[in-house]
Design a protein around this motif. Sequence first.
Motif, mmCIF file in Angstrom:
data_model
loop_
_atom_site.group_PDB
_atom_site.id
_atom_site.type_symbol
_atom_site.label_atom_id
_atom_site.label_comp_id
_atom_site.label_asym_id
_atom_site.label_seq_id
_atom_site.Cartn_x
_atom_site.Cartn_y
_atom_site.Cartn_z
ATOM 1 N N ASP A 1 -77.503 -84.211 -73.084
ATOM 2 C CA ASP A 1 -77.758 -85.278 -73.551
ATOM 3 C C ASP A 1 -79.245 -85.135 -74.337
ATOM 4 O O ASP A 1 -80.155 -84.590 -73.798
ATOM 5 C CB ASP A 1 -78.018 -86.378 -72.584
ATOM 6 C CG ASP A 1 -76.789 -86.565 -71.720
ATOM 7 O OD1 ASP A 1 -75.844 -86.390 -72.244
ATOM 8 O OD2 ASP A 1 -76.784 -87.021 -70.551
ATOM 9 N N ALA A 2 -79.763 -85.938 -75.335
ATOM 10 C CA ALA A 2 -80.651 -85.696 -76.339
ATOM 11 C C ALA A 2 -80.956 -86.815 -76.991
ATOM 12 O O ALA A 2 -80.309 -87.647 -77.369
ATOM 13 C CB ALA A 2 -80.354 -84.367 -77.225
ATOM 14 N N ASP A 3 -82.452 -86.765 -77.355
ATOM 15 C CA ASP A 3 -82.900 -87.684 -78.217
ATOM 16 C C ASP A 3 -83.432 -86.835 -79.607
ATOM 17 O O ASP A 3 -84.322 -85.955 -79.345
ATOM 18 C CB ASP A 3 -84.406 -88.492 -77.756
ATOM 19 C CG ASP A 3 -83.919 -89.381 -76.723
ATOM 20 O OD1 ASP A 3 -82.709 -90.146 -76.913
ATOM 21 O OD2 ASP A 3 -84.531 -89.582 -75.639
ATOM 22 N N VAL A 4 -82.998 -87.202 -80.829
ATOM 23 C CA VAL A 4 -83.131 -86.305 -81.825
ATOM 24 C C VAL A 4 -83.938 -86.989 -82.903
ATOM 25 O O VAL A 4 -83.764 -88.228 -83.213
ATOM 26 C CB VAL A 4 -82.041 -85.866 -82.553
ATOM 27 C CG1 VAL A 4 -82.312 -84.973 -83.803
ATOM 28 C CG2 VAL A 4 -81.071 -85.193 -81.637
ATOM 29 N N THR B 1 -87.335 -82.586 -83.863
ATOM 30 C CA THR B 1 -87.350 -82.463 -82.312
ATOM 31 C C THR B 1 -86.011 -82.742 -81.855
ATOM 32 O O THR B 1 -85.327 -83.840 -82.252
ATOM 33 C CB THR B 1 -88.424 -83.183 -81.695
ATOM 34 O OG1 THR B 1 -88.309 -84.689 -82.030
ATOM 35 C CG2 THR B 1 -89.860 -82.864 -82.296
ATOM 36 N N VAL B 2 -85.567 -81.959 -80.625
ATOM 37 C CA VAL B 2 -84.437 -82.332 -79.935
ATOM 38 C C VAL B 2 -84.753 -82.420 -78.636
ATOM 39 O O VAL B 2 -84.766 -81.190 -77.847
ATOM 40 C CB VAL B 2 -83.230 -81.369 -80.190
ATOM 41 C CG1 VAL B 2 -81.898 -81.605 -79.503
ATOM 42 C CG2 VAL B 2 -83.053 -81.283 -81.945
ATOM 43 N N GLU B 3 -85.132 -83.467 -77.939
ATOM 44 C CA GLU B 3 -85.713 -83.522 -76.516
ATOM 45 C C GLU B 3 -84.464 -83.962 -75.578
ATOM 46 O O GLU B 3 -83.754 -84.969 -75.866
ATOM 47 C CB GLU B 3 -86.710 -84.556 -76.413
ATOM 48 C CG GLU B 3 -87.877 -84.323 -77.467
ATOM 49 C CD GLU B 3 -88.792 -85.504 -77.378
ATOM 50 O OE1 GLU B 3 -88.569 -86.659 -76.839
ATOM 51 O OE2 GLU B 3 -89.977 -85.344 -78.111
ATOM 52 N N HIS B 4 -84.465 -83.134 -74.495
ATOM 53 C CA HIS B 4 -83.540 -83.585 -73.299
ATOM 54 C C HIS B 4 -84.009 -82.756 -72.259
ATOM 55 O O HIS B 4 -84.891 -82.116 -72.032
ATOM 56 C CB HIS B 4 -82.264 -82.773 -73.641
ATOM 57 C CG HIS B 4 -82.275 -81.523 -73.979
ATOM 58 N ND1 HIS B 4 -82.157 -80.323 -73.515
ATOM 59 C CD2 HIS B 4 -82.332 -80.979 -75.518
ATOM 60 C CE1 HIS B 4 -82.212 -79.337 -73.996
ATOM 61 N NE2 HIS B 4 -82.239 -79.500 -75.286
ATOM 62 N N VAL B 5 -83.384 -83.029 -70.955
ATOM 63 C CA VAL B 5 -83.557 -82.617 -69.926
ATOM 64 C C VAL B 5 -83.577 -81.057 -69.705
ATOM 65 O O VAL B 5 -82.828 -80.277 -70.205
ATOM 66 C CB VAL B 5 -82.768 -82.857 -68.639
ATOM 67 C CG1 VAL B 5 -83.022 -82.139 -67.226
ATOM 68 C CG2 VAL B 5 -82.918 -84.392 -68.549
#
Length: 366
Positions: free
Chosen positions: A155-158, A173-177
């Motif tokens: 699961d990610a916010d790109v 950026t590719v942010e996730h847990v």
Amino acid sequence: MTVSLAASLIDLALGFELAAIGKAAGNRFALEGVTCKPGQDGAIEVRVQKLEATALRLAFGPLVLDIGRIALHELVARIRTDAGAARLAAVEAREAEFSGWKLQGPLSLPSQIRKVWDASQKPAEPAADAWRLDPFGQAEGTVRAQITDAHLLFDADVTVPIRHGEIDFNDATVEHVGPDSRMGISRLGLYVDAPNGRSYLYQFASAPLAGVEFERRGALLSPWVSERGKLQLQVFAESTLRQGRESLDPGLTAQARLLLGRTALSGEVRLGDGVLAMPGVQVHLEGRDGGANVLALHADSVGRGLTAEIASFAARDAVASWQGAQFGFDALAAALALQLLREGPSMRFVLDLGSGKVTKPRFASR
């Protein structure tokens, strides 16, 4: 057997339909101040102070154009007679106002229109500079994607910033847990380096030569990537389009296709001023400093469709040429929105033109 252009045009005309937009709204035409007199070179000159039409529907097979309203002011048409047959030589208006235009249909060309296009093509190749996308060379903005329930990866916010017409994947950026992932571009394609390894989202059929700065590794054959690569939007897109239809085949991986169904997308990109051109068509975008030509992107699920809107589209000096006919205008200001929708295995488009105005629309034929 090759189909002639004349036969193709006849087939297209026979498939043409004219009706009202809906049963409740009857179509309407109105003419004001009509005059007719001999003009130069034996042509007949018809002048109309105002021509207005509302609630029209024009259909060419699966292509449907709805016209809410159009009003042409100070229209001048010149009709010539050649070998006993009358033909429209030129039309020009001082101004055209319009609202509520909608063109929709399959993303692929209907067979009737493709026959006309194929019959009109010349064997000569288009000029090398037939494709120009100057406004993308000055593009500024940010595109964001939210990938939910993406069990294949994460699961990610790109977030992908665009600066001076360029995507620098070092800034994406590719942010996730857990440890974040990184995007980049190699000679194989566009990738994501996640904690569980590298996955390609888009693969090149062959390594592009223009507009791409590929990733670079560290010194002494280091496995670590020191530079993620860059993509120059204008140069890359122009180069791809000049290579022809084959280069446009989608290179999305199976994994990426699954992810698109779980990906929401949003973004805003301000296009620059400059020439947009393709074979036979050219227009100049303008008004960047005044806030025009800002492209807003939105999709709840990219796999099901995408919407692109420009609330204030501004262009000038448009010219389109086809088979001895030339269309053009001095200036255009309008709101527009384009939807791409997936319906089963096929794609459809819906192009909406809101209220707008065209200065000096014109047509001429040889």
